[in-house]
Structures are given as structure tokens and as C-alpha cells.
Design an enzyme around this catalytic site. Structure first.
Site, mmCIF file in Angstrom:
data_model
loop_
_atom_site.group_PDB
_atom_site.id
_atom_site.type_symbol
_atom_site.label_atom_id
_atom_site.label_comp_id
_atom_site.label_asym_id
_atom_site.label_seq_id
_atom_site.Cartn_x
_atom_site.Cartn_y
_atom_site.Cartn_z
ATOM 1 N N LYS A 41 -25.103 41.370 18.666
ATOM 2 C CA LYS A 41 -23.945 42.171 19.070
ATOM 3 C C LYS A 41 -23.308 42.887 17.876
ATOM 4 O O LYS A 41 -22.912 44.049 17.975
ATOM 5 C CB LYS A 41 -22.934 41.267 19.766
ATOM 6 C CG LYS A 41 -21.722 41.966 20.347
ATOM 7 C CD LYS A 41 -20.998 41.061 21.330
ATOM 8 C CE LYS A 41 -20.497 39.777 20.710
ATOM 9 N NZ LYS A 41 -19.317 39.989 19.824
ATOM 10 N N ARG A 117 -12.850 36.931 26.808
ATOM 11 C CA ARG A 117 -13.720 35.784 26.521
ATOM 12 C C ARG A 117 -13.784 34.797 27.675
ATOM 13 O O ARG A 117 -14.625 33.898 27.660
ATOM 14 C CB ARG A 117 -13.230 35.050 25.272
ATOM 15 C CG ARG A 117 -13.416 35.813 23.991
ATOM 16 C CD ARG A 117 -13.039 34.965 22.789
ATOM 17 N NE ARG A 117 -13.191 35.711 21.544
ATOM 18 C CZ ARG A 117 -14.332 35.858 20.906
ATOM 19 N NH1 ARG A 117 -15.430 35.310 21.369
ATOM 20 N NH2 ARG A 117 -14.389 36.536 19.780
ATOM 21 N N ARG A 152 -32.279 30.083 10.857
ATOM 22 C CA ARG A 152 -31.366 30.668 9.872
ATOM 23 C C ARG A 152 -31.103 29.703 8.723
ATOM 24 O O ARG A 152 -30.938 28.506 8.931
ATOM 25 C CB ARG A 152 -30.031 31.058 10.535
ATOM 26 C CG ARG A 152 -30.109 32.332 11.322
ATOM 27 C CD ARG A 152 -28.959 32.465 12.298
ATOM 28 N NE ARG A 152 -27.660 32.282 11.681
ATOM 29 C CZ ARG A 152 -26.810 33.268 11.396
ATOM 30 N NH1 ARG A 152 -27.147 34.528 11.671
ATOM 31 N NH2 ARG A 152 -25.640 33.023 10.872
ATOM 32 N N ARG A 180 -27.122 25.195 8.202
ATOM 33 C CA ARG A 180 -25.765 24.865 8.641
ATOM 34 C C ARG A 180 -25.783 24.107 9.964
ATOM 35 O O ARG A 180 -26.645 24.320 10.813
ATOM 36 C CB ARG A 180 -24.934 26.145 8.784
ATOM 37 C CG ARG A 180 -24.787 26.901 7.469
ATOM 38 C CD ARG A 180 -23.930 28.130 7.618
ATOM 39 N NE ARG A 180 -24.436 29.031 8.649
ATOM 40 C CZ ARG A 180 -23.916 30.229 8.895
ATOM 41 N NH1 ARG A 180 -22.872 30.651 8.219
ATOM 42 N NH2 ARG A 180 -24.428 31.010 9.834
ATOM 43 N N ARG A 191 -23.116 25.952 22.510
ATOM 44 C CA ARG A 191 -22.442 27.256 22.495
ATOM 45 C C ARG A 191 -22.981 28.154 23.610
ATOM 46 O O ARG A 191 -22.221 28.877 24.253
ATOM 47 C CB ARG A 191 -22.609 27.947 21.142
ATOM 48 C CG ARG A 191 -21.851 27.281 20.019
ATOM 49 C CD ARG A 191 -21.518 28.247 18.888
ATOM 50 N NE ARG A 191 -22.681 28.937 18.355
ATOM 51 C CZ ARG A 191 -23.499 28.426 17.444
ATOM 52 N NH1 ARG A 191 -23.294 27.206 16.984
ATOM 53 N NH2 ARG A 191 -24.526 29.116 17.003
#
Length: 233
Positions: A41, A117, A152, A180, A191
Site C-alpha cells: 500500500k 480502519r 523480512r 523482528r 494481524r
């Protein structure tokens, strides 16, 4: 409760007036962009800003600006934030509406990033008469997003982000890279679950202006789909 119905309520003339005022007489478009974590995004926002000149706004930026400047709405929001609570959706929408009334957005239009949201924020937008011209929804399968996220790695010395498959790091720095906690599979799936539960309740409010974008391609290909939608507004 879709937005078209929201504008047709008995108080429609008042609501439409508010919407036109917020949009500078209805000339400048309001575009919402949404998508799950790691859907690309942010990249699309940059491309949209560059091509169309829309003012890119997020509720976080608006909140910080109002709190910093000590505005009436900012002081109200700060009260909730200082108490450790969430800022109510109606107040967030008031902040957004106030931002939409500013001259730069009246002239250029705006790109609302990641707002609303939650369904109650979408309802508050409709109730406030904020008219959205296009709701861009970037769609990427969950398994692809998990792969994107899990690979990542962060270089703690430079802040650079690498990906073991898509953007491999130089061999000499691999040992110092960090994985992370929010890039691990369990966290990503939580999420994604939260995102899906919210977006499923948001979309009905904007069903007449939603355009679903296949976000699995390369960024330029995805932007081709995005710009095709925006060009037809």
C-alpha cells in the site's frame, strides 16, 4: 447502510452540504486506499501522489498535528490519549472532516490512507456526510503476505530492510540482521485475521465505489490497475 443510502436520508440536503463543503464544492476527489499488512500500500500511495497530486493524509498525522498545535479537536483527542484510551471514532472523523476542509485538499483532492480502519469509523464517515469517490482495496492472498513478511530482515546498523527471497542482503551482513517479532508467522497471521474482520465490515458502506485491485504483481503493474480506476472517476 451503504453510502448512497446514507446520503438519501431525510437530512440528506444537510449531509450533502457538509460533504460538498468538505470537498470544496465537490470538485476535488476523495480516494481511500486500504489493504492488508505487506500488500504494498505504501508504494502505491507514493505512486498515486506522484501522478495525481492528491494530498496524502493519515489519521495518525492528523492527530499528531492537532495535538501539537493545541486545536480544540486536538485537545479533546489528547484527553483520551493521555488517559490511555482510544480516541472515539466520531472525534477521529471530525478531525478528518476538518482536514478535508483545508484549501490544499479542496484544490488537489486527497488520498486517505488506511482510514476508516473499523466499521464504526465507516459509519461515522457516512453520518458526517464525507463522500468517498473511490475506495481502492489492494488484495493479496494471505499465504503470499506471510511469505513476504516472514522473509523480512532488518539491518540494525543502517535501518535497511531486506528480504531473504525478494531482496537478498549482502553475504557479509547476514549474521547481524534481525528477524523482528512482528515479522514472524504467528504475529503476521494475527494481524491478517484482525484486518479481515475489520475490512469485511467496512466494505458495505462503500460498495458503490469499491474497486478491488490485484496486488500480487510487480508494483508498476499494480499501479497500472490503480491508475486505470482513478482515471475513470
Amino acid at each position: 447502510y451503504p453510502q448512497e443510502e446514507g446520503r438519501a436520508k431525510p437530512a440528506g440536503s444537510r449531509v450533502t452540504g457538509i460533504a460538498c463543503e468538505a470537498r470544496g464544492g465537490g470538485d476535488a476527489p476523495i480516494v481511500v486506499i486500504a489493504g492488508p499488512p505487506a500488500a504494498g500500500k505504501g508504494t502505491q500511495c507514493e505512486k498515486i501522489k506522484s501522478k495525481y497530486g492528491y494530498v496524502h493524509i493519515s489519521t495518525g498525522d492528523i492527530l499528531r498535528e492537532n495535538v501539537k498545535n493545541g486545536t480544540e479537536l486536538g485537545l479533546k483527542a489528547k484527553g483520551f490519549m493521555d488517559a490511555g484510551g482510544l480516541v472515539p471514532s466520531e472525534l477521529i472523523v471530525d478531525l478528518v472532516k476538518d482536514r478535508l476542509s483545508k484549501p490544499d485538499i479542496k484544490a488537489k483532492g486527497c488520498l486517505l490512507d488506511g482510514f476508516p480502519r473499523a466499521p464504526d469509523q465507516a459509519q461515522a464517515m457516512v453520518d458526517a456526510g464525507v463522500k468517498v469517490d473511490r475506495f481502492l482495496l489492494i488484495e493479496v492472498p494471505d499465504e503470499t503476505l506471510v511469505e513476504r513478511g516472514c522473509g523480512r530482515r532488518l539491518d540494525p546498523e543502517t535501518g535497511d530492510i531486506y528480504h531473504l527471497k525478494f531482496k537478498p542482503p549482502p553475504a557479509e551482513i547476514v549474521d547481524r540482521l534481525l528477524h523482528r517479532s512482528d515479522d514472524k508467522e504467528d504475529a503476521i497471521r494475527v494481524r491478517l485475521g484482525n484486518y479481515h474482520s475489520q475490512i469485511d465490515g467496512i466494505l458495505p458502506f462503500f460498495q458503490n465505489v469499491v474497486l478491488k485491485i490485484d496486488g500480487t504483481g510487480k508494483p508498476d503493474d499494480v499501479f497500472g490497475l490503480v491508475s486505470g480506476s482513478l482515471d475513470t472517476m
